[in-house]
Design an enzyme around this catalytic site. Sequence first.
Site, short mmCIF file in Angstrom:
data_model
loop_
_atom_site.label_atom_id
_atom_site.label_comp_id
_atom_site.label_asym_id
_atom_site.label_seq_id
_atom_site.Cartn_x
_atom_site.Cartn_y
_atom_site.Cartn_z
N ASP A 84 -10.21 8.08 2.08
CA ASP A 84 -9.75 7.39 0.92
C ASP A 84 -10.76 6.04 0.47
O ASP A 84 -10.00 4.79 0.36
CB ASP A 84 -8.42 6.83 1.09
CG ASP A 84 -7.44 6.59 -0.15
OD1 ASP A 84 -6.56 5.90 0.08
OD2 ASP A 84 -7.85 6.90 -1.26
N LYS A 118 0.97 -5.37 9.04
CA LYS A 118 1.33 -4.22 8.11
C LYS A 118 2.35 -3.64 8.63
O LYS A 118 2.39 -3.32 9.56
CB LYS A 118 0.09 -3.07 7.96
CG LYS A 118 0.23 -2.07 7.31
CD LYS A 118 -0.81 -1.04 7.18
CE LYS A 118 -0.57 0.02 6.33
NZ LYS A 118 -1.70 0.97 6.56
N GLY A 152 0.65 -1.08 -0.07
CA GLY A 152 -0.12 0.06 -0.16
C GLY A 152 0.74 1.21 -0.02
O GLY A 152 2.24 1.23 -0.05
N GLY A 153 0.08 2.46 -0.06
CA GLY A 153 0.93 3.78 0.19
C GLY A 153 1.84 4.11 1.37
O GLY A 153 2.72 4.69 1.38
#
Length: 745
Positions: free
Chosen positions: A538, A440, A421-422
Amino acid sequence: MFLLFTLILFNDLPSPEATTGNIAKSGCQTVCGNLTVAYPFGIGVGSGCSKDDSFDLTCNSTYDPPTLYIGSGNIQIHNISDSEMWVNSYVALRCYNQFGYVTNEDYYAWFNLETTPFSFSQKNKFTVVGCDDFALIQGTNGGDFSSGCFGLCSKSDDVPGGYCSGIGCCQTSIPRGLKTYNSTLRSLRNHTRVVSFNRCGFAFLGDEESFQFLGVQDLSNSSRFYTRDPVVPTVLDWVIESNQSCIEANECKGNSSCSDTDIGGYRCSCNNGYEGNPYLDPGCHDINECDDQSDIRCYGQCTNTAGSYNCTCWPGYTGDAKTPDGCQPLANGSKFPVMVFTLALVFGMVAILSGMIGIFFGIRKRKLIKLREKFFEQNGGVFLKQKLKAPGTSEAVIMFSTEQLRKATNNYSEDRIVGRGGYGVVYKGILPDKSVVAIKKSKLVDGAQAEQFINEVLILTQVIQRNVVKLLGCCLEEEVPILVYEFISNNTLFHHIHHRVGGMSWLSWENRLRVAVEAAGALAYLHSETIMPIIHRDVKSTNILLDDNYTAKISDFGASRLVPLDHDQVTTLVQGTLGYLDPEYFHTSQLTDKSDVYSFGVVLAELITGQKPLCADRTNEEKNLATYFVKAVKENRLFEIVEPRVLREGTLDQLQGLGDLVKRCLSLHGNDRPTMKDVAMELGGLKKLKTHPWGQQQTNEESRSLISEIEQGDLYDVPLIPYSTNEWESFSGTANMTFQENKPR
């Protein structure tokens, strides 16, 4: 015409190598003006002085002093080191008068290094200077890259000088290995509100260390940028490109070493204590540190050695010769106490060895504990603990240890990666109780990343809802912060909409409505039923995951914001994904819950049409799915863009109702949009609505003909609309802005 940037101070850059030794091939020119050119570079296109034609340089002697260029092009070189090159930069600019008319413009900049051994260094920052300007940059680095930056302010008193703070000057980073880029500069209000102190806006990619923002002085003095005088360079990284590894190429000569780079290719460098050209025989030669003591400290007798030197006191003196007054004369008649020294040495060694065995493991354990405590504090652990103890905040967060997560991910093995992801990489982890989790791990370690981590933890600890990804715990003992979630195994909604491979997909009309109802309910819960309203910021189909039962799960709260109960909006830096981003939020930076409604409207449009948010195959005004969908509804052409399977399985009332709901969600004004709670209720009503298929409600021949035309061909052979992240104009259509077609100059 492009505006060229050059250097502020040449003294700030590395000095060229001395013109001695094996700097270049025999008979080749080594000097151009005040620059020295060393192999693998060579002066003269096709002269054979370089390693290959990609390292050819041109020396133009018509200037005084002569100037150096890459190849036979017009990119001027200002300095070269053993890994970098400083060249002119390209700048995009636009100037306006008090009426908002453009008086001078060169708003497009393009730079291509695809066929060269160069790439743009991460020492560069993409910079926008101006109080009413924004610029977009896109390029390639093995994949597609795109970003942007806003320079905003309303009055000169607000603009700080000395650094680029985001007020009047904005900077953003670029990825490693970027080979090409182009940038486009635009204004929000044509400087009509700031023209008294800021007529022009500028955008460029240049060396961050060479640029200092001077505040209002830069905003009012456009000549500082629109000039050929030295301002700021672009830094390029260069490597030896090869299909072989550094060791396989075996190109580095004597007393040198080679290293593979993370941008592809390799470089040779002289070993410590040696100098010369590592690419040419006989390689690097020893530096005689004793001849030139400018880089060493020796106040006694210096003796040169291969790659190093020895520094001792002169005969008759004793002490440390590397410090001033470190050598002292020996006393007359004194003799070295050999016996005392021997006994002291023996007992000392015994004591050291005995103590070392006892304290080794203790010291190692203590260092590990201190390192983990440092990481815990660095990752915001103390602040997080305080927040978790605050009233109304959940404490049900498991603190995992470093050992637990490393074991669960097989030491963060590459084959355990399930997503990127970003803000980080997601691994599949298996805990000792055999439960599967998603772990994560953030990419970077800095203040902004720690804040991102804490923000996500604080938000998710307040959320208990079946359609929101559950946070199980976190680990703060690693160099980068880590979050542990429940594992969602069935990919994203985006994948299921756009990546079907033949056969009957589970994504029927009924399932699309169910997923939409679940996702809308989760967002409505975040907006209105948590202790403090949460704006996701988002919302997109890639952030809607599906579990084994195809139940929707809202994920990725890294960009979310909590809204105080006495506020209905917050002012933030614009953040989101092009194609989904609310145009009102984009213009005003005022974030409200209606921003999530707009983004969810785009997701609904994806579900009903099967098309991606941005598409290059439609006309300019229809490249953006939101604009395309609203236009089709207004022109009563909804059934022409609906996916054939949806058209077959849905009812007339359902399709018309959903089309009207999406149109309201995609309104350019937030006040005209429904709330997420209203959206969830309307979707629930449409899901329950059961009537005859819409085709059976049409009795005239024209309607039956329309159905026949739409349903021609195999339902699952309908091609998907290709998606191109390079089509920035699609987003600008939503924001009521038009960008000129990108073209190199």
